[in-house]
Design a protein around this motif. Structure first.
Motif, PDB file in Angstrom:
ATOM      1  N   SER A  30      47.294  47.555  46.824  1.00 14.11           N
ATOM      2  CA  SER A  30      46.061  47.795  46.100  1.00 14.11           C
ATOM      3  C   SER A  30      46.301  47.632  44.614  1.00 14.11           C
ATOM      4  O   SER A  30      47.424  47.752  44.134  1.00 14.11           O
ATOM      5  CB  SER A  30      45.501  49.190  46.403  1.00 14.11           C
ATOM      6  OG  SER A  30      46.373  50.198  45.929  1.00 14.11           O
ATOM      7  N   VAL A  31      45.219  47.357  43.895  1.00 11.67           N
ATOM      8  CA  VAL A  31      45.255  47.229  42.446  1.00 11.67           C
ATOM      9  C   VAL A  31      44.333  48.278  41.843  1.00 11.67           C
ATOM     10  O   VAL A  31      43.200  48.444  42.295  1.00 11.67           O
ATOM     11  CB  VAL A  31      44.828  45.823  41.994  1.00 11.67           C
ATOM     12  CG1 VAL A  31      44.665  45.765  40.480  1.00 11.67           C
ATOM     13  CG2 VAL A  31      45.828  44.786  42.462  1.00 11.67           C
ATOM     14  N   SER A  32      44.819  48.979  40.854  1.00  9.21           N
ATOM     15  CA  SER A  32      44.002  49.988  40.196  1.00  9.21           C
ATOM     16  C   SER A  32      43.472  49.421  38.874  1.00  9.21           C
ATOM     17  O   SER A  32      42.562  48.607  38.868  1.00  9.21           O
ATOM     18  CB  SER A  32      44.798  51.278  39.991  1.00  9.21           C
ATOM     19  OG  SER A  32      46.023  51.045  39.324  1.00  9.21           O
ATOM     20  N   ALA A  33      44.041  49.826  37.765  1.00 10.26           N
ATOM     21  CA  ALA A  33      43.566  49.357  36.473  1.00 10.26           C
ATOM     22  C   ALA A  33      44.085  47.954  36.160  1.00 10.26           C
ATOM     23  O   ALA A  33      45.195  47.588  36.532  1.00 10.26           O
ATOM     24  CB  ALA A  33      43.978  50.331  35.374  1.00 10.26           C
ATOM     25  N   MET A  34      43.272  47.183  35.461  1.00 13.50           N
ATOM     26  CA  MET A  34      43.649  45.861  34.997  1.00 13.50           C
ATOM     27  C   MET A  34      43.190  45.736  33.548  1.00 13.50           C
ATOM     28  O   MET A  34      42.127  46.249  33.185  1.00 13.50           O
ATOM     29  CB  MET A  34      43.014  44.759  35.841  1.00 13.50           C
ATOM     30  CG  MET A  34      43.223  44.916  37.341  1.00 13.50           C
ATOM     31  SD  MET A  34      42.528  43.542  38.308  1.00 13.50           S
ATOM     32  CE  MET A  34      43.844  42.330  38.114  1.00 13.50           C
ATOM     33  N   GLY A  35      43.979  45.052  32.748  1.00 13.15           N
ATOM     34  CA  GLY A  35      43.598  44.952  31.352  1.00 13.15           C
ATOM     35  C   GLY A  35      44.280  43.825  30.617  1.00 13.15           C
ATOM     36  O   GLY A  35      45.102  43.087  31.163  1.00 13.15           O
ATOM     37  N   TRP A  36      43.892  43.705  29.352  1.00 16.85           N
ATOM     38  CA  TRP A  36      44.448  42.704  28.459  1.00 16.85           C
ATOM     39  C   TRP A  36      44.947  43.370  27.189  1.00 16.85           C
ATOM     40  O   TRP A  36      44.271  44.237  26.627  1.00 16.85           O
ATOM     41  CB  TRP A  36      43.408  41.640  28.092  1.00 16.85           C
ATOM     42  CG  TRP A  36      43.013  40.769  29.239  1.00 16.85           C
ATOM     43  CD1 TRP A  36      41.976  40.952  30.095  1.00 16.85           C
ATOM     44  CD2 TRP A  36      43.664  39.561  29.646  1.00 16.85           C
ATOM     45  NE1 TRP A  36      41.936  39.941  31.023  1.00 16.85           N
ATOM     46  CE2 TRP A  36      42.955  39.071  30.767  1.00 16.85           C
ATOM     47  CE3 TRP A  36      44.765  38.850  29.175  1.00 16.85           C
ATOM     48  CZ2 TRP A  36      43.329  37.898  31.422  1.00 16.85           C
ATOM     49  CZ3 TRP A  36      45.134  37.682  29.822  1.00 16.85           C
ATOM     50  CH2 TRP A  36      44.415  37.225  30.932  1.00 16.85           C
ATOM     51  N   PHE A  37      46.120  42.962  26.758  1.00 15.72           N
ATOM     52  CA  PHE A  37      46.716  43.403  25.514  1.00 15.72           C
ATOM     53  C   PHE A  37      46.963  42.171  24.640  1.00 15.72           C
ATOM     54  O   PHE A  37      46.964  41.045  25.131  1.00 15.72           O
ATOM     55  CB  PHE A  37      48.037  44.130  25.755  1.00 15.72           C
ATOM     56  CG  PHE A  37      47.893  45.455  26.459  1.00 15.72           C
ATOM     57  CD1 PHE A  37      48.136  46.643  25.789  1.00 15.72           C
ATOM     58  CD2 PHE A  37      47.532  45.510  27.794  1.00 15.72           C
ATOM     59  CE1 PHE A  37      48.018  47.865  26.433  1.00 15.72           C
ATOM     60  CE2 PHE A  37      47.402  46.718  28.450  1.00 15.72           C
ATOM     61  CZ  PHE A  37      47.644  47.898  27.763  1.00 15.72           C
ATOM     62  N   ALA A  75      38.899  41.664  45.069  1.00 13.12           N
ATOM     63  CA  ALA A  75      39.324  40.986  46.290  1.00 13.12           C
ATOM     64  C   ALA A  75      40.375  39.921  46.009  1.00 13.12           C
ATOM     65  O   ALA A  75      41.238  39.654  46.849  1.00 13.12           O
ATOM     66  CB  ALA A  75      38.129  40.370  47.002  1.00 13.12           C
ATOM     67  N   ARG A  76      40.297  39.300  44.842  1.00 15.30           N
ATOM     68  CA  ARG A  76      41.253  38.264  44.468  1.00 15.30           C
ATOM     69  C   ARG A  76      42.383  38.792  43.593  1.00 15.30           C
ATOM     70  O   ARG A  76      43.247  38.010  43.181  1.00 15.30           O
ATOM     71  CB  ARG A  76      40.546  37.128  43.737  1.00 15.30           C
ATOM     72  CG  ARG A  76      39.533  36.368  44.578  1.00 15.30           C
ATOM     73  CD  ARG A  76      38.928  35.226  43.793  1.00 15.30           C
ATOM     74  NE  ARG A  76      38.006  34.439  44.585  1.00 15.30           N
ATOM     75  CZ  ARG A  76      37.372  33.366  44.139  1.00 15.30           C
ATOM     76  NH1 ARG A  76      37.565  32.957  42.894  1.00 15.30           N
ATOM     77  NH2 ARG A  76      36.540  32.710  44.936  1.00 15.30           N
TER      78      ARG A  76
END
Length: 124
Positions: A30-37, A75-76
């Motif tokens: 599973s994936v929780s948080a996603m972000g850009w730095f 989903a991706r």
């Protein structure tokens, strides 16, 4: 163990637009948080935008608010950053960051992965 494939960097003129993409692959449960730095030369890495798994909770650094939009396709295992009205101050290397859990038999260890970085240059 988790690979992040990034694309969309490049050079644009002030006021232009650019879209960054990041897709995570591997033994992901599973994936929780996603972000850009992003990181300017000689400066510390800073958070640009982050989005929750529910795709309803977002956070932006003040300097990009109302110009950048973060979105995700859970989903991706993908996250995107649509950048508009770009300014020279936006010039930096942009890094994708993905957090989640791995498939490991009955265990679900957590992971925190980083992309290799995308150069974004805004100049006349």
């Amino acid at each position: 163990q988790v690979h992040l494939a990034e694309s969309g960097g490049g050079s644009v003129q002030p006021g232009g637009s650019l879209k960054l993409s990041c897709t995570a692959s591997g033994n992901i449960a599973s994936v929780s948080a996603m972000g850009w730095f992003r990181q300017r030369p000689g400066e510390d890495r800073e958070l640009v935008a982050i989005i929750s798994r529910e795709n309803t909770h977002t956070h932006y650094v003040d300097s990009v608010r109302d110009r950048f939009i973060i979105s995700r396709d859970t989903a991706r295992n993908a996250v995107y950053l649509q950048m508009a009205s770009l300014k020279p101050d936006d010039t930096a290397v942009y890094f994708c960051n993905v957090e989640g859990t791995l498939r490991h038999g009955p265990a679900r260890p957590r992971f925190d992965s980083w992309g290799q970085g995308l150069q974004v240059t805004v100049s006349s």
